[in-house]
Write a protein that holds these residues in place. Structure first.
Motif, short mmCIF file in Angstrom:
data_model
loop_
_atom_site.label_atom_id
_atom_site.label_comp_id
_atom_site.label_asym_id
_atom_site.label_seq_id
_atom_site.Cartn_x
_atom_site.Cartn_y
_atom_site.Cartn_z
N VAL A 101 0.74 -1.26 0.02
CA VAL A 101 -0.01 -0.06 -0.01
C VAL A 101 0.87 1.24 0.00
O VAL A 101 1.42 1.57 0.84
CB VAL A 101 -0.93 -0.02 1.05
CG1 VAL A 101 -1.53 1.30 1.44
CG2 VAL A 101 -1.58 -1.27 1.35
N ARG A 102 0.88 2.17 -1.04
CA ARG A 102 1.61 3.06 -1.24
C ARG A 102 0.85 4.28 -1.53
O ARG A 102 0.57 4.68 -2.75
CB ARG A 102 2.61 2.77 -2.23
CG ARG A 102 3.63 1.76 -2.11
CD ARG A 102 4.92 1.57 -2.83
NE ARG A 102 5.90 0.87 -2.20
CZ ARG A 102 7.18 0.64 -2.86
NH1 ARG A 102 7.24 0.97 -4.08
NH2 ARG A 102 7.85 -0.15 -2.12
N PRO A 103 0.66 5.18 -0.45
CA PRO A 103 -0.10 6.60 -0.77
C PRO A 103 0.61 7.59 -1.28
O PRO A 103 1.99 7.53 -1.23
CB PRO A 103 -0.41 6.88 0.93
CG PRO A 103 -0.21 5.96 1.94
CD PRO A 103 0.64 4.95 1.07
N GLY A 248 3.87 -1.29 -10.18
CA GLY A 248 3.72 -0.76 -8.81
C GLY A 248 5.15 -0.07 -8.42
O GLY A 248 4.94 0.95 -7.84
N ASP A 249 6.04 -0.95 -8.59
CA ASP A 249 7.37 -0.34 -8.08
C ASP A 249 7.84 0.82 -8.99
O ASP A 249 7.86 1.80 -8.26
CB ASP A 249 8.22 -1.28 -8.49
CG ASP A 249 9.85 -0.84 -8.21
OD1 ASP A 249 9.94 -0.28 -6.69
OD2 ASP A 249 10.65 -0.74 -8.81
N ILE A 250 7.51 1.02 -10.26
CA ILE A 250 7.86 2.08 -11.16
C ILE A 250 6.90 3.19 -10.68
O ILE A 250 7.60 4.38 -10.48
CB ILE A 250 7.83 1.64 -12.55
CG1 ILE A 250 8.90 0.58 -12.54
CG2 ILE A 250 8.19 2.68 -13.39
CD1 ILE A 250 8.94 -0.26 -14.20
N THR A 252 5.14 3.97 -8.20
CA THR A 252 5.32 4.92 -6.97
C THR A 252 6.30 5.69 -6.80
O THR A 252 6.42 6.38 -5.95
CB THR A 252 5.11 3.75 -6.01
OG1 THR A 252 6.34 2.59 -5.97
CG2 THR A 252 3.76 3.25 -5.77
N ASP A 253 7.56 5.40 -7.48
CA ASP A 253 8.57 6.40 -7.56
C ASP A 253 8.16 7.50 -8.29
O ASP A 253 8.48 8.72 -7.97
CB ASP A 253 9.76 5.92 -8.25
CG ASP A 253 10.93 5.38 -7.12
OD1 ASP A 253 10.39 4.58 -6.25
OD2 ASP A 253 11.86 5.31 -7.41
N LEU A 254 7.40 7.54 -9.40
CA LEU A 254 6.87 8.56 -10.06
C LEU A 254 5.97 9.34 -9.05
O LEU A 254 5.94 10.42 -9.08
CB LEU A 254 6.16 8.06 -11.13
CG LEU A 254 5.43 9.08 -12.28
CD1 LEU A 254 6.27 10.32 -12.60
CD2 LEU A 254 4.63 8.64 -13.16
MN MN Z 1 11.02 0.66 -5.63
#
Ligand code: MN
Ligand code: NAD
Ligand code: IPM
Length: 353
Positions: A101-103, A248-250, A252-254
Motif C-alpha cells: 500500500v503506497r499512498p 507498482g514499483d515504477i 510509485t517512484d513517479l
Molecule cells: Mn522501488
C-alpha cells in the motif's frame, strides 16, 4: 499483561538507519503503546558473518511481533544485493504480504513539481501486488558468456494472487476516504494487456469479475504508459490504482515525485491478519548516507501508517499533523526546501506532536 504492541525493527543500510532512528523517536514521543526490538540484519552484518536473515527469522517475526518497521537495504559493498533480496523481498514473499500500500499524497503545494496543483489534487493510493509478477526470481541463463547467450525471466501471475490484491484495492477504497473526508469513488487497474496478453489478460478478466462485486465504485482501466502521462498531466483523477509488482514499483517512484521526492513517500506491506511490514518507498541512498541530510518524513509517515494499522489511530493522526506542520513551517530537510538535518527534523516533529 502487557498491552504493548511488539515491533521488530530492521533499519538496514545507509540512510535506512538514520531515518528509522527518527521514526522511532517520533513514535516513542507520541505515547503509542509499543515496544521496539532491533535486529541488525544489514550489509554490515552480511559482510561480517555472511548471514542475511536467520532461517527461522520469518517465523520468529510472524510469531513474536505485531508489525515490522524497516529502513532500507542496499550497499555498494554488496553488489549482488543478496541481503536485500533475502531480507526485504524475503519478508514480502515468505510472509505473504501481498498488498503493498503506497499512498501518493501531496502535503503542500510548494512540494509538487507540477503547476497549479493543490494538496487535495494529489491524494491517491497505489496498491501494488507484492508476492509474484516479475519479482518471483524464476528464470535462468543459457550459454552464458557466449555470443548465443539467452536470458529468461518469468512473469508469474496467479488467479489467486491477482484476485486477492484486486479485492484488497476495492476494500481499501471502501474504508479509506480521501484526506478531506470525501469517499474514494474510483478504482483503476493498470497493466500492459495489449502486449502482455497472457499475464495481463488474466488481470483484465479478474478485474472485470471482482469489480462487479463493488458496483458503488467506478472501475477503470489504463495501460501503464498512458497512466504515467496522466499521473503527471492530471493526478486529480485518481483515487485507488491497483497493479502488478513491477509496474507498482515504477509508478510509485513517479508518485513520490509528485509528493516532493522519494524522501516523502511511505508504504505498508500488508496481509490482513498477519504480521505486516512497513517501510519508506526510498532506498538506502548511499551517496547521502551518514551525512545527516536524508529526509526522515517518508520513514516517520510510514511509522504513522503502522500505528494506524495496529489500531492506534489517535497517535497516527498526531504524527501526521506534526509532519504537516513541519512541512508548512519548513522545519524540514534540504531536499524539500528546508535547512534542517535528519535528526533536527525528526526532533522538531517529535517536539510538535
Ligand atoms: Mn522501488
Ligand atoms: P534511493 O531511493 O536510495 O535514492 C534515489 C534518489 O533519491 C537519490 O538521489 C537519493 O539521494 C534520493 N533520496 C532517497 N531517499 C531520500 C531521502 N530520504 N531524503 C533525501 N533524498 C532521498 O534509490 P537508488 O539510488 O536507486 O538505490 C540505492 C540502493 O537502495 C540500491 O541498493 C537499491 O537497490 C536500494 N533500494 C532499497 C529499497 C528498500 O530497501 N526498500 C528501495 C529502493 C532502493
Ligand atoms: C522498493 C524497492 C525494492 C523493489 C527493491 C529494493 C528490491 O525498489 O521497495 O520499491 O523493487 O520492490
Amino acid at each position: 499483561m502487557s498491552a504493548k504492541k511488539k515491533i521488530a525493527v530492521a533499519a538496514g543500510d545507509g540512510i535506512g538507519k538514520e531515518v528509522t532512528a527518527e521514526a522511532i523517536k517520533v513514535v516513542e514521543t507520541s505515547g503509542a503503546a509499543v515496544e521496539f526490538t532491533t535486529f541488525d540484519w544489514s550489509a554490515d552484518r552480511y559482510l561480517k558473518d555472511g548471514t542475511t536473515i536467520p532461517a527461522d527469522g520469518f517465523a520468529l517475526l510472524a510469531r513474536d511481533f505485531d508489525a515490522i518497521l524497516v529502513g532500507a537495504f542496499g550497499d555498494p559493498r554488496v553488489p549482488s544485493n543478496i541481503h536485500a533480496k533475502e531480507i526485504l523481498l524475503g519478508m514480502r514473499f515468505k510472509m505473504d504480504l501481498y498488498a503493498n500500500v503506497r499512498p501518493v499524497k501531496l502535503l503542500e503545494e510548494s512540494l509538487c513539481p507540477l503547476k497549479n496543483v493543490k494538496p487535495e489534487d494529489v491524494d491517491f493510493v497505489v496498491i501494488r501486488e507484492n508476492t509474484e509478477g516479475m519479482y518471483v526470481d524464476v528464470g535462468g541463463v543459457f550459454k552464458q558468456g557466449t555470443a548465443d547467450e539467452i536470458a529468461v525471466q518469468e512473469d508469474v501471475n496467479t488467479r489467486k494472487g491477482v484476485e486477492r490484491v484486486i479485492r484488497y484495492a476495492f476494500e481499501y477504497a471502501k474504508t479509506h476516504a480521501r484526506s478531506g473526508g470525501r469517499p474514494r469513488q474510483r478504482v483503476l487497474m493498470t497493466d500492459k494487456a495489449n502486449v502482455m496478453t497472457y499475464a495481463h489478460g488474466l488481470w483484465q478478466r479478474v478485474f472485470k469479475e471482482v469489480s462487479k462485486e463493488y458496483p458503488e465504485f467506478t472501475a477503470e482501466h489504463m495501460y501503464v504508459d498512458a497512466l504515467c502521462m496522466q499521473m503527471v498531466r492530471d493526478p486529480r483523477q485518481f483515487d485507488v490504482i491497483v497493479t502488478n509488482n513491477m509496474f507498482g514499483d515504477i509508478i510509485t517512484d513517479l508518485g513520490a515525485g509528485l509528493q516532493g521526492g522519494l524522501g516523502m513517500a511511505a508504504s505498508g506491506n500488508i496481509h490482513p491478519g498477519k504480521t505486516s511490514m512497513f517501510e519508506p518507498v526510498h532506498g538506502s541512498a548511499p551517496p547521502i548516507a551518514g551525512k545527516n541530510i536524508a529526509n526522515p518524513i517518508g520513514a516517520i509517515s510510514t511509522a504513522a501508517m503502522m500505528l494506524a494499522h495496529l489500531g492506534m489511530n489517535r497517535e497516527a493522526e498526531k504524527i501526521d499533523r506534526a509532519v504537516l506542520k513541519a512541512v508548512r513551517e519548513k522545519k524540514i530537510t534540504g531536499d524539500v526546501g528546508g535547512n534542517l538535518g535528519t535528526r533536527e527534523a525528526g526532533e522538531w516533529i517529535a517536539r510538535n506532536l
